[in-house]
Write a protein that holds these residues in place. Structure first.
Motif, short mmCIF file in Angstrom:
data_model
loop_
_atom_site.label_atom_id
_atom_site.label_comp_id
_atom_site.label_asym_id
_atom_site.label_seq_id
_atom_site.Cartn_x
_atom_site.Cartn_y
_atom_site.Cartn_z
N ASP A 233 0.77 -1.04 -0.05
CA ASP A 233 -0.02 0.20 -0.19
C ASP A 233 1.16 1.33 0.01
O ASP A 233 0.52 2.17 -0.64
CB ASP A 233 -1.23 -0.06 1.57
N GLN A 294 -20.11 0.85 -6.28
CA GLN A 294 -19.16 -0.20 -7.44
C GLN A 294 -20.14 -0.05 -8.62
O GLN A 294 -19.70 0.10 -9.91
CB GLN A 294 -18.77 -1.14 -6.60
N ARG A 316 -9.69 4.64 -8.07
CA ARG A 316 -9.86 4.64 -7.68
C ARG A 316 -10.59 5.90 -6.26
O ARG A 316 -10.74 6.78 -7.09
CB ARG A 316 -8.33 4.98 -7.16
N LEU A 353 -8.60 3.43 -2.40
CA LEU A 353 -9.22 2.33 -2.40
C LEU A 353 -10.02 1.78 -4.02
O LEU A 353 -10.71 3.00 -4.69
CB LEU A 353 -10.89 2.55 -1.30
N SER A 356 -13.50 -1.84 -8.16
CA SER A 356 -13.98 -2.74 -9.84
C SER A 356 -15.35 -2.52 -10.46
O SER A 356 -16.22 -2.50 -9.91
CB SER A 356 -14.15 -4.40 -9.02
N GLN A 370 -16.57 -8.58 -3.82
CA GLN A 370 -15.87 -7.90 -4.82
C GLN A 370 -15.97 -6.27 -3.56
O GLN A 370 -14.23 -6.20 -3.04
CB GLN A 370 -15.82 -7.09 -5.85
N THR A 374 -12.37 -6.40 -0.99
CA THR A 374 -10.94 -4.86 -0.79
C THR A 374 -10.66 -4.21 0.26
O THR A 374 -9.64 -4.05 1.29
CB THR A 374 -11.80 -4.12 -1.99
N ARG A 377 -8.94 -6.35 2.95
CA ARG A 377 -8.32 -6.55 2.80
C ARG A 377 -7.37 -5.17 3.28
O ARG A 377 -6.02 -4.96 3.68
CB ARG A 377 -7.28 -6.59 0.92
N LYS A 378 -7.44 -3.68 2.69
CA LYS A 378 -7.31 -2.73 3.41
C LYS A 378 -6.93 -2.60 4.69
O LYS A 378 -6.49 -1.75 5.33
CB LYS A 378 -8.10 -1.51 2.57
#
Length: 517
Positions: A233, A294, A316, A353, A356, A370, A374, A377-378
């Motif tokens: 990151d 998204q 992003r 961030l 998708s 999705q 994400t 993970r962040k």
């Protein structure tokens, strides 16, 4: 349309901000009217918001179920908001160029605007939207007053009997703290002495794995992943600052977009619908909010590209994270009532961030899956802490100009801003005025698009702040996000993940009356 006295065009105000002579004159005038007490200097992040390319204002639009009584608001402000030092302080620049908070006597006549309105106007919704749009063309004169004002519009709209508009310069604090402070000025309708109830994140129960070796391995793996994610990151942050840009899409603003006025629209949907998806897929409200965003962005871009959505779009969102945790509503209420201390200030790190962008008509639930992947993970990264440290290092070694250039470059290399704020669980009143909705947003940011989610009781308000030159029809994008929630909710029900007896009537209104128009 004039937004009130004491306002000037943004370029003129920016020029005033950079004029030390005005600061000296302001100090002399203030000394004649009140005792000035010098306090601590502005934090580096607060100082950053006085750079011309970061002159950001937070807008909080409050719909009320009754007419707003100016005298009641004035009387209560003296006992609540004005007790907060940031709202009763000037921002003074000394001979060295440093800025400090200096307490002063507040003249509410310079802060409260109550325009004379035509009771027979054709559309109250359009008037409010245009009022906010024209307000975003202006800046508060720093040489005259603390950087906030409140506009009371006793005009009936499709979802409120009156509207209050709080405008606060971002140098006064981060968005989460400012909204918490605003809520600390409210009380429950059912109990006028009680503060609102805002849900807090529940701590996960610790695993009771009896095998010591297994726990040790899991802990080491957790540490390794945390280290690796942080390295990746931080590398992406540096790459974005140097050369890595988002794809040029119809959502990405041109250079200088931070100086353009903003059209702010909102739509209210059912929070129960979002919770239905959340519970069925074992996720959070934030996961679902990101998932439907998204999906909505993908639908909007596909239409703009003539139903031929390109693949591998890099899009992003820049999340500005205050690494200093907000003190909370109770602490702010105690501070205003009892002059106690509470954590405050802009200590901002960045999270980039990725969204998708793709059509997933076969299974709309993939948007939410999705988004959850994400976000998870962040969450497992120290990205915000390290990006804050990098920005602080550059500010202290190279100065405010270089730090401002870095922040501006990061933001302009991404496409949008996104936030999701948690609101009260029950109906509240702002100084006795029952609130119908709360719609927070911003203007002055170097993005053409900002999306905010704000919950309130059983509703979720989706707020878009857009540059009309980039996004000329923001209601279409609002509709796409709302329709995406409907598709995802229906997919959850169709797959049998929840019982079909769930109440779905009227939960995602397509009525344009729920938008300020």
């Amino acid at each position: 349309m004039e937004s009130g006295e004491g306002l000037r065009s943004r370029p003129q105000a920016l020029k005033s901000i950079r004029t030390k002579t005005a600061d000296k004159g302001r100090l002399e005038d203030a000394k004649d009217n009140s005792e000035l007490v010098e306090e601590e200097p502005l934090s580096p992040s607060a100082r950053l918001f006085h750079e011309p390319n970061f002159n950001v204002y937070i807008i909080a639009i409050m719909g009320c179920k009754t007419k707003i009584h100016e005298d009641v608001v004035r009387a209560n402000l003296n006992h609540t908001l004005l007790k907060h030092p940031r709202f009763s302080s000037l921002q003074v620049e000394d001979d060295k160029g440093d800025m400090k908070w200096v307490r002063t006597k507040v003249d509410l006549d310079k802060h409260i605007r109550v325009p004379d309105l035509n009771p027979d106007m054709e559309s109250g919704d359009q008037f409010v939207e245009d009022y906010v749009y024209n307000l975003s063309k202006t800046a508060i004169d720093r040489s005259q007053q603390p950087l906030w004002d409140l506009h009371l519009l006793n005009v009936k709209t499709s979802d409120a009997e009156a509207v209050g508009i709080f405008r606060i310069h971002h140098s006064l604090g981060d968005g989460t703290s400012l909204i918490s402070l605003l809520l600390a000025c409210t009380r429950k309708i059912t109990d006028p002495a009680a503060l609102p109830t805002v849900p807090v994140k529940k701590k996960k129960e610790k695993s009771s794995n009896p095998l010591w070796l297994s726990r040790c391995f899991i802990w080491l793996w957790w540490i390794f992943r945390l280290f690796w994610h942080t390295v990746v990151d931080v590398f992406m942050f540096i790459a974005t600052a140097m050369f890595l840009k988002d794809t040029e899409t119809p959502l990405k603003g041109p250079p200088g977009v931070e100086f353009t006025p903003r059209r702010i629209v909102h739509r209210t949907v059912s929070l129960d619908d979002i919770k239905l998806v959340k519970n069925a897929m074992d996720m959070t409200v934030n996961d679902v909010a990101l998932g439907i965003t998204q999906a909505g962005l993908s639908r909007y871009l596909n239409r703009k590209y003539g139903n031929n959505l390109p693949k591998n779009i890099r899009l992003r969102s820049t999340l500005l994270i205050n690494i200093r945790t907000s003190a909370g509503i109770q602490a702010f209420a105690d501070m205003m009532e009892n002059d106690t201390k509470a954590k405050w200030g802009n200590w901002i790190g960045y999270i980039l961030l990725p969204f998708s962008i793709a059509l997933r008509d076969d299974d709309p639930l993939d948007y939410v899956r999705q988004a959850k992947a994400t976000v998870d993970r962040k969450k497992h990264s120290f990205e915000a802490l390290y990006t804050f440290s990098i920005s602080e290092f550059i500010l202290k070694t190279l100065g405010i100009k270089r730090a401002s250039a870095l922040s501006h470059r990061i933001i302009t290399h991404t496409t949008m801003c996104f936030s999701n704020l948690v609101g009260p669980l029950e109906e509240i009143g702002y100084y006795g005025h029952p609130m119908a909705y709360l719609a927070p947003s911003c203007y002055g940011q170097p993005h053409a698009l900002m999306i905010n989610f704000q919950s309130y009781i059983n509703k979720m308000t989706i707020v878009l702040s857009v540059d009309e030159g980039t996004i000329p029809h923001p209601r279409e994008l609002c509709d796409d996000i709302v329709h995406s929630l409907e598709l995802i909710k229906n997919a959850v029900i169709a797959k049998g993940l929840v019982k079909e007896s769930h109440n779905t009537n009227g939960t995602c209104s397509e009525n344009s009356n729920s938008i300020i128009t």
